[in-house]
Design an enzyme around this catalytic site. Sequence first.
Site, mmCIF file in Angstrom:
data_model
loop_
_atom_site.group_PDB
_atom_site.id
_atom_site.type_symbol
_atom_site.label_atom_id
_atom_site.label_comp_id
_atom_site.label_asym_id
_atom_site.label_seq_id
_atom_site.Cartn_x
_atom_site.Cartn_y
_atom_site.Cartn_z
ATOM 1 N N HIS A 33 0.972 -1.073 -0.216
ATOM 2 C CA HIS A 33 -0.111 0.011 0.074
ATOM 3 C C HIS A 33 0.906 1.424 -0.001
ATOM 4 O O HIS A 33 1.960 1.179 0.426
ATOM 5 C CB HIS A 33 -0.700 -0.004 1.293
ATOM 6 N N ASP A 57 -11.347 2.332 -1.322
ATOM 7 C CA ASP A 57 -10.147 3.236 -0.693
ATOM 8 C C ASP A 57 -10.949 4.083 0.350
ATOM 9 O O ASP A 57 -10.402 5.254 0.615
ATOM 10 C CB ASP A 57 -9.248 3.939 -1.487
HETATM 11 MN MN MN Z 1 -5.629 3.162 0.460
#
Ligand code: MN
Length: 356
Positions: A193, A316
């Site tokens: 990430h 997200d």
């Molecule tokens: Mn993210």
Amino acid sequence: MSAKRKTGGSKSKPKAKPKRKHYRRIATEEAWSIPEQMDAQRELVANAQEYDPDLFLWKFQTDPNGPIHNRLLDLFDERLRLMDEYDVTMHLLALTSTGVQMMDPDKGTAVAAIGNDRLAEAIRKRPDRFAGLATVAPQDPARAVKEIDRAITKLKLNGVMINSHTNGEYLSDRKYWPILEAAAGLNVPIYIHPRSPIPLMAKAYREDHLEHAIWGYQAETGLHGLRIITSGVLDEIPNLQLVLGHMGEGIPYWLYRLDFMHGKVKVDMGRRKLKLQPSEYFKRNFYITTSGMNWDPTLKYCIEVLGADRIMWAIDYPYQDHPDAVDFMDAAAISEKHKQMIYHENAERVFKIKKS
Ligand code: MN
């Protein structure tokens, strides 16, 4: 308006919203936090001696009155309500970036274990709505390996998340290979990430405000993916599976040139010999997700170049919103078969999420 008015009759009925087509929607890069992570980051922010691009953001994230703080800590309230509203079946959760990677090794290891325990608990409560990726502290590789084993075999989490660099070092460094071996050995992916570039690199982005999600995250995380490829570690651990968000952090767009420049330059520039071309590793060892990249042209391009079996859907949350990601994928001009793969089938296979 305070008083509820009783309404009746067909005249006053609200117009029914056009019904969204139902898909099993598994969102694969969804952030959450725990008070222990917030406290540790708050302390790092308070003690920072100089500008750090990640701590700059943590200052806002750890503010209880800020827009993100409560949404990160919440699992069962607003989050589930939003998931219901937009017909999102599951969130694959992970402790928000930078995980525990800015903490000292002891603290990081401890907070990771607490986070993983609590994630497993949340999944036990709602196995139909949540799955999760384990947090580890790579700054202590040996204990990170142990935690991966515990999180996967005992807690039954679905993979591992690492937030790009750790103290300026990348997983391509040999000292981190045991972490890669552990994940590969358990047959679970590592999701790399984004976080901000290392301070040295961020300096070049800062003046014009490019060091965060607008470009810096992608520059940092794309570099991380590439370093893993050109380090040769994927010749040593060929079954390692990695996941990159944001449609592959720019790498898919560059595959032709990576191959050309890696292989075709005739002078010896000291490049490590690889068994495959860079693009072949990318197609063999990497999955990508659509997190924060709700854009048709990129999606179609990635399907063409990588194949739909390598792409998973993500929102997200809470940094980006459910409707944008859902509307994008619902409307995407791709085949129904590919939509099913990207919405849920690939995630079920890659993260071993129970099919419903
Ligand atoms: Mn993210």
